[in-house]
Design a protein around this motif. Structure first.
Motif, mmCIF file in Angstrom:
data_model
loop_
_atom_site.group_PDB
_atom_site.id
_atom_site.type_symbol
_atom_site.label_atom_id
_atom_site.label_comp_id
_atom_site.label_asym_id
_atom_site.label_seq_id
_atom_site.Cartn_x
_atom_site.Cartn_y
_atom_site.Cartn_z
ATOM 1 N N GLU A 81 0.689 -1.195 -0.057
ATOM 2 C CA GLU A 81 0.018 -0.097 -0.042
ATOM 3 C C GLU A 81 0.750 1.245 0.006
ATOM 4 O O GLU A 81 0.493 2.182 -0.658
ATOM 5 C CB GLU A 81 -1.005 -0.061 1.132
ATOM 6 N N VAL A 82 1.980 1.203 0.829
ATOM 7 C CA VAL A 82 2.699 2.236 0.677
ATOM 8 C C VAL A 82 3.510 2.499 -0.576
ATOM 9 O O VAL A 82 3.834 3.497 -1.164
ATOM 10 C CB VAL A 82 3.864 2.257 2.090
ATOM 11 N N MET A 83 4.110 1.565 -1.029
ATOM 12 C CA MET A 83 4.575 1.482 -2.397
ATOM 13 C C MET A 83 3.903 1.911 -3.620
ATOM 14 O O MET A 83 4.088 2.817 -4.465
ATOM 15 C CB MET A 83 5.167 0.113 -2.776
ATOM 16 N N LEU A 84 2.598 1.514 -3.559
ATOM 17 C CA LEU A 84 1.642 2.004 -4.308
ATOM 18 C C LEU A 84 1.188 3.436 -4.129
ATOM 19 O O LEU A 84 0.839 4.219 -5.349
ATOM 20 C CB LEU A 84 0.346 1.075 -4.084
ATOM 21 N N SER A 85 0.937 4.119 -2.903
ATOM 22 C CA SER A 85 0.869 5.441 -3.076
ATOM 23 C C SER A 85 1.955 6.265 -3.310
ATOM 24 O O SER A 85 1.540 7.579 -3.748
ATOM 25 C CB SER A 85 0.563 5.722 -1.253
ATOM 26 N N ARG A 86 3.134 5.661 -3.443
ATOM 27 C CA ARG A 86 4.540 6.644 -4.064
ATOM 28 C C ARG A 86 4.557 6.155 -5.315
ATOM 29 O O ARG A 86 5.394 6.971 -5.908
ATOM 30 C CB ARG A 86 5.482 6.315 -3.109
ATOM 31 N N GLY A 87 3.648 5.406 -6.048
ATOM 32 C CA GLY A 87 3.946 5.097 -7.557
ATOM 33 C C GLY A 87 4.960 4.124 -7.766
ATOM 34 O O GLY A 87 5.773 4.002 -9.096
ATOM 35 N N CYS A 88 5.563 3.530 -6.794
ATOM 36 C CA CYS A 88 6.653 2.584 -6.866
ATOM 37 C C CYS A 88 5.888 1.090 -7.107
ATOM 38 O O CYS A 88 5.853 0.190 -6.210
ATOM 39 C CB CYS A 88 7.611 2.774 -5.639
ATOM 40 N N VAL A 89 5.616 0.859 -8.252
ATOM 41 C CA VAL A 89 4.865 -0.427 -8.624
ATOM 42 C C VAL A 89 5.425 -1.773 -8.923
ATOM 43 O O VAL A 89 5.099 -2.835 -8.461
ATOM 44 C CB VAL A 89 3.643 -0.071 -9.484
ATOM 45 N N SER A 90 6.653 -1.614 -9.690
ATOM 46 C CA SER A 90 7.179 -2.967 -10.360
ATOM 47 C C SER A 90 7.838 -3.735 -9.101
ATOM 48 O O SER A 90 7.616 -4.928 -9.215
ATOM 49 C CB SER A 90 8.510 -2.614 -11.051
ATOM 50 N N PRO A 91 8.331 -3.227 -8.152
ATOM 51 C CA PRO A 91 9.032 -4.131 -6.954
ATOM 52 C C PRO A 91 7.940 -4.772 -6.068
ATOM 53 O O PRO A 91 8.357 -5.581 -5.286
ATOM 54 C CB PRO A 91 9.764 -3.151 -6.216
ATOM 55 N N ILE A 92 6.550 -4.250 -6.491
ATOM 56 C CA ILE A 92 5.781 -4.920 -5.620
ATOM 57 C C ILE A 92 5.666 -6.586 -5.861
ATOM 58 O O ILE A 92 5.216 -7.420 -4.822
ATOM 59 C CB ILE A 92 4.351 -4.601 -6.048
ATOM 60 N N ARG A 93 6.147 -7.168 -6.955
ATOM 61 C CA ARG A 93 6.167 -8.590 -7.316
ATOM 62 C C ARG A 93 6.948 -9.023 -6.167
ATOM 63 O O ARG A 93 6.579 -10.104 -5.807
ATOM 64 C CB ARG A 93 6.723 -8.533 -8.734
ATOM 65 N N VAL A 94 8.027 -8.397 -5.638
ATOM 66 C CA VAL A 94 8.860 -9.247 -4.676
ATOM 67 C C VAL A 94 8.125 -9.528 -3.356
ATOM 68 O O VAL A 94 8.176 -10.451 -2.957
ATOM 69 C CB VAL A 94 10.066 -8.333 -4.730
ATOM 70 N N VAL A 95 7.371 -8.229 -3.025
ATOM 71 C CA VAL A 95 6.610 -8.506 -1.776
ATOM 72 C C VAL A 95 5.464 -9.394 -2.125
ATOM 73 O O VAL A 95 5.258 -10.079 -0.905
ATOM 74 C CB VAL A 95 5.913 -6.966 -1.448
#
Length: 323
Positions: A81-95
């Motif tokens: 949710e924090v990554m999404l709110s900052r527009g940092c979406v690609s590394p979400i896959r690792v999480v």
């Protein structure tokens, strides 16, 4: 400490444009972010209620292990949710990969009432062994490397005390059955010349691999299609085709950091569903009386939004850096 105003180097905007990423997040990711945040908020209350509902006569370590895994799924969802709110979406896959593993682990531990203690304690002993091995590596490294001879005596004592504490934990009466099973499987693997320690879920005739564990709970498609990709990204091998593209005239373009990817809504959907699955699993075990209330919340607050998210498509012109 260097403050924001003291920063001397500015990011190259074509590589990292934080303002543009934030604007994209505010425009395109607000709805999925708010949906995920609602599920996270609900899970925080469930975490506290389940923790307070661990029976006082429960087998030691069992309830705590379930709470740990559930908390981990929540924390990983919060990270997304924090990554999404900052527009940092690609590394979400690792999480998502870690989130998936934690959810499936909890699912396996609580699958059968008759096997809860054995499966959960199998996970506990694996965690204890891993922590003990880490301390043993520090101890052995300290002996063999002159650079670590400067390690303060109190730190050396802490390492040795930690090793002793982990050994004591493995020798507790309630751990005896899983330790004996681990030793039996380990001996068998050596006989068959299969290296490495046995996976915790493989004890007591359990699945031999995480792939089989995932398939046990009908996650086969997700494992085959997404989990393998997440693992590749985690190990620095995946996603190259997303970063570089051929352009007219034979040149190569490079996408900047925090670039949007088409599968972001799908990934948020997965994150929400992993957490929802964890909520159902643990609340069925520790808060079964809340099932009707939980289901009503899902049907009213979550399902319509998940349905909407499933139909959303991301169309953004992607900025590139030309070489």
């Amino acid at each position: 400490m260097i403050g924001k105003d003291d920063m001397m180097t500015e990011a190259t905007n074509t590589v990292l444009d934080r303002r543009a990423a934030q604007e994209r997040a505010n425009t395109h990711f607000r709805f999925p972010r708010d949906l995920l945040q609602e599920v996270i908020n609900y899970s925080t209350g469930m975490l506290g209620r389940c923790f307070s509902s661990i029976p006082t006569d429960a087998t030691p370590d069992v309830g705590v292990a379930h709470i740990f895994l559930f908390r981990q799924v929540i924390e990983l969802a919060d990270t997304i949710e924090v990554m999404l709110s900052r527009g940092c979406v690609s590394p979400i896959r690792v999480v998502l990969r870690s989130m998936f593993e934690s959810t499936v682990s909890l699912q396996y531990q609580l699958e059968s009432e008759d096997d809860i203690d054995r499966r959960t304690l199998s996970w506990v002993q694996a965690d204890i062994r891993q922590r003990r091995r880490a301390s043993e590596r520090i101890r052995d490294f300290e002996i063999s490397d002159e650079l670590t001879e400067k390690m303060p005596p109190e730190v050396q004592d802490d390492v040795l005390n930690h090793i002793d504490a982990m050994t004591v934990a493995l020798n507790k009466p309630h751990m005896r059955e899983v330790v004996e099973e681990y030793d039996r499987v380990r001996k068998q693997r050596r006989k068959w010349k299969q290296g490495g320690a046995p996976r915790w879920y493989s004890l007591f005739e359990g699945p031999r691999s995480f792939e089989l564990l995932a398939k046990r709970f009908h996650w086969s498609d997700l494992y085959d299609i997404s989990y393998r990709e997440w693992s590749a990204v985690l190990h620095g091998q995946g996603g190259v085709q997303e970063i570089f593209q051929s352009a007219e005239g034979g040149s190569t373009t490079l996408k900047g950091l925090r670039y949007p990817i088409d599968t972001i809504y799908f990934m948020v959907n997965l994150a929400a569903n992993f957490l929802l699955q964890a909520i159902i699993i643990i609340s069925n075990e520790y808060r079964p009386d809340e099932a009707n209330e939980r289901n009503a919340w899902y049907m009213t607050e979550i399902k319509p939004k998940l349905d909407k998210l499933g139909k959303m498509k991301l169309t953004i012109e992607r900025e590139t850096l030309e070489w």
